[in-house]
Design an enzyme around this catalytic site. Structure first.
Site, PDB file in Angstrom:
ATOM      1  N   ASP A   1     -11.304   2.846   3.725  1.00 41.19           N
ATOM      2  CA  ASP A   1     -11.628   1.424   3.532  1.00 41.19           C
ATOM      3  C   ASP A   1     -13.131   1.240   3.302  1.00 41.19           C
ATOM      4  O   ASP A   1     -13.568   0.160   2.899  1.00 41.19           O
ATOM      5  CB  ASP A   1     -11.212   0.607   4.770  1.00 41.19           C
ATOM      6  CG  ASP A   1      -9.880  -0.103   4.547  1.00 41.19           C
ATOM      7  OD1 ASP A   1      -9.565  -0.393   3.376  1.00 41.19           O
ATOM      8  OD2 ASP A   1      -9.185  -0.386   5.542  1.00 41.19           O
TER       9      ASP A   1
ATOM     10  N   LYS B   1       0.840  -1.204   0.000  1.00 39.00           N
ATOM     11  CA  LYS B   1       0.000   0.000   0.000  1.00 39.00           C
ATOM     12  C   LYS B   1       0.876   1.257   0.000  1.00 39.00           C
ATOM     13  O   LYS B   1       0.603   2.219  -0.725  1.00 39.00           O
ATOM     14  CB  LYS B   1      -0.933  -0.015   1.219  1.00 39.00           C
ATOM     15  CG  LYS B   1      -2.066  -1.025   1.041  1.00 39.00           C
ATOM     16  CD  LYS B   1      -2.858  -1.277   2.306  1.00 39.00           C
ATOM     17  CE  LYS B   1      -3.852  -2.418   2.069  1.00 39.00           C
ATOM     18  NZ  LYS B   1      -4.567  -2.846   3.265  1.00 39.00           N
TER      19      LYS B   1
ATOM     20  N   GLN C   1      -4.599  -1.533   9.423  1.00 39.85           N
ATOM     21  CA  GLN C   1      -4.491  -2.855   8.804  1.00 39.85           C
ATOM     22  C   GLN C   1      -5.085  -3.926   9.721  1.00 39.85           C
ATOM     23  O   GLN C   1      -4.741  -4.019  10.884  1.00 39.85           O
ATOM     24  CB  GLN C   1      -3.010  -3.157   8.500  1.00 39.85           C
ATOM     25  CG  GLN C   1      -2.771  -4.451   7.759  1.00 39.85           C
ATOM     26  CD  GLN C   1      -3.395  -4.464   6.365  1.00 39.85           C
ATOM     27  OE1 GLN C   1      -3.317  -3.491   5.625  1.00 39.85           O
ATOM     28  NE2 GLN C   1      -4.039  -5.569   6.022  1.00 39.85           N
TER      29      GLN C   1
END
Ligand code: NAP
Length: 282
Positions: free
Chosen positions: A120, A53, A97
Site C-alpha cells: 500500500d 482486490k 483493509q
C-alpha cells in the site's frame, strides 16, 4: 470539449503487462507471487473492496491469501496474524483493509508490516523514500494518477500543479510525486484561503477531498488537466467525483470521469506493487 482520460482502458492495458510479469516470475523462480489480504469485521464497503482486490489478483495470476477476522478481534490477534504473514515466504505483499474497527490501533497494526511487504506504500520508510525521491513502493492511488499523466503525454516538469486535499494516502504522496517529477506544487486543504484563485492557476489540478462536485468551472484554468480522485454520491445517490464534471469538461484539456477514471487504476497499482515487492525479494 475536454478529452477523457480513460482509466478503465489504461488499467486493462497495465493488468495485461502485470499478467505477463507474474507469469515470467513463476517460470523463473518456480513459485507464485502472493498477496495477503486481511479484513477485520464486516464493513460492507470494505468487503466489496477486498472482493475486488482478490478478483483482480486472480485475473493477473497473483495468488491471494485471504484472512477474515471477526469484528471483535483483539489487537494481539491481529498483530500475531500480521507477524505470521511477515515470516511467510509465499507472501510478498500484505494488505490490511482500512478502516479497522474502532477498538483497534490502526497505526500499531500497520507498523508491523515491513517496508518490503508494504504494497500500500503507507509505512514511514516507504513514505520517507518517496519524500527523498528514491525508488520505493508508492501509495496506489497517486501512483495510478502519475501513470495516467504519463499515458496521456502530460509531463509535469515546470508545470504548476495544485493538489486539493492532504491525506496521507492520496494528497501528500500525490504532491511528492508531482514534485519529484519537477512540477511546482501547491497543496490545499480545508484551511486554505483563496482556494478558487489557487486552483485556477493550476496546469494540473488533482482533487481528493471527498466533497461531491466541489470543483466548478471558475476554479479551473482554460486547458488544465483535471484529475478527480473523489468517490462521492450526488443528491440522487449516484456515484460522482469531487469535480463538477458537467461544468468543468468544457474548460479542461484532459479530465478523468467518475466512475472510470482514477478508480480502476488504484487496484491495478496494488497488483503492480505486489509484483515489484516479489521481484525485490529475490
Ligand atoms: P480524507 O482523508 O478525508 O482527506 C480529505 C482532504 O480534503 C483533507 O486534507 C481535507 O483538509 C481536505 N478537504 C476537505 N474539505 C475541503 C474543502 N472544503 N476545501 C479544501 N480542502 C478540503 O480523504 P481521502 O482519503 O484523501 O479521499 C479523498 C476522496 O478520494 C474521497 O472521495 C475518497 O473516497 C476518494 N478516494 C478515491 C480513491 C480511488 O481509488 N478512486 C482512493 C482513495 C480515496 P484537512 O486536512 O484540512 O481536513
Amino acid at each position: 470539449m475536454s478529452q477523457l482520460i480513460d482509466g478503465k482502458a489504461l488499467a486493462a492495458k497495465l493488468r495485461g503487462q502485470i499478467r505477463e510479469q507474474a507469469q515470467e516470475y513463476r517460470q523463473r523462480y518456480g513459485e507464485e507471487i502472493g498477496l495477503a489480504v486481511v479484513l477485520v469485521g464486516n464493513d460492507p464497503a470494505s468487503e466489496v473492496y477486498v472482493r475486488n482486490k482478490i478478483k483482480a489478483c486472480e485475473e493477473v495470476g497473483i495468488r491471494s491469501y485471504s484472512y477474515r477476522l471477526p469484528a471483535e478481534t483483539r489487537q494481539e490477534q491481529l498483530e500475531e496474524l500480521i507477524d505470521t504473514l511477515v515470516e511467510d515466504r509465499r507472501v510478498h505483499g500484505i494488505l490490511v483493509q482500512l478502516p479497522l474497527p474502532k477498538h483497534l490501533d490502526e497505526r500499531a497494526a500497520l507498523s508491523r508490516i515491513p517496508a518490503a511487504k508494504d504494497v500500500d506504500g503507507f509505512c514511514a520508510e516507504n513514505v520517507g523514500n518517496l519524500a527523498m525521491g528514491r525508488e520505493t513502493l508508492v501509495a496506489c492511488t497517486p501512483h495510478g494518477v502519475m501513470k495516467m499523466l504519463e499515458e496521456y503525454g502530460v509531463d509535469p516538469k515546470g508545470k504548476r500543479a495544485v493538489v486539493l486535499g492532504r491525506s496521507n494516502i492520496v494528497g501528500k504522496p500525490m504532491a511528492m510525486l508531482l514534485l519529484n517529477a519537477d512540477a511546482t506544487v501547491t497543496v490545499c486543504h480545508s484551511k486554505t484561503q483563496g482556494l478558487q484563485e489557487i486552483c485556477a492557476q493550476a496546469d494540473i489540478l488533482v482533487v481528493a477531498i471527498g466533497r461531491a462536485k466541489f470543483v466548478t468551472a471558475d476554479m479551473v484554468k482554460e486547458g488544465a488537466v483535471v484529475i478527480d480522485v473523489g468517490m462521492d454520491r450526488d443528491e440522487n445517490g449516484k456515484l460522482c467525483g469531487d469535480v463538477d464534471f458537467a461544468s468543468v469538461q468544457g474548460k479542461a484539456s484532459l479530465i478523468t470521469p467518475v466512475p472510470g477514471g482514477v478508480g480502476p487504476m488504484t487496484i491495478t497499482m496494488l497488483l503492480y506493487n505486489t509484483v515489484v515487492a516479489a521481484r525485490r525479494s529475490k
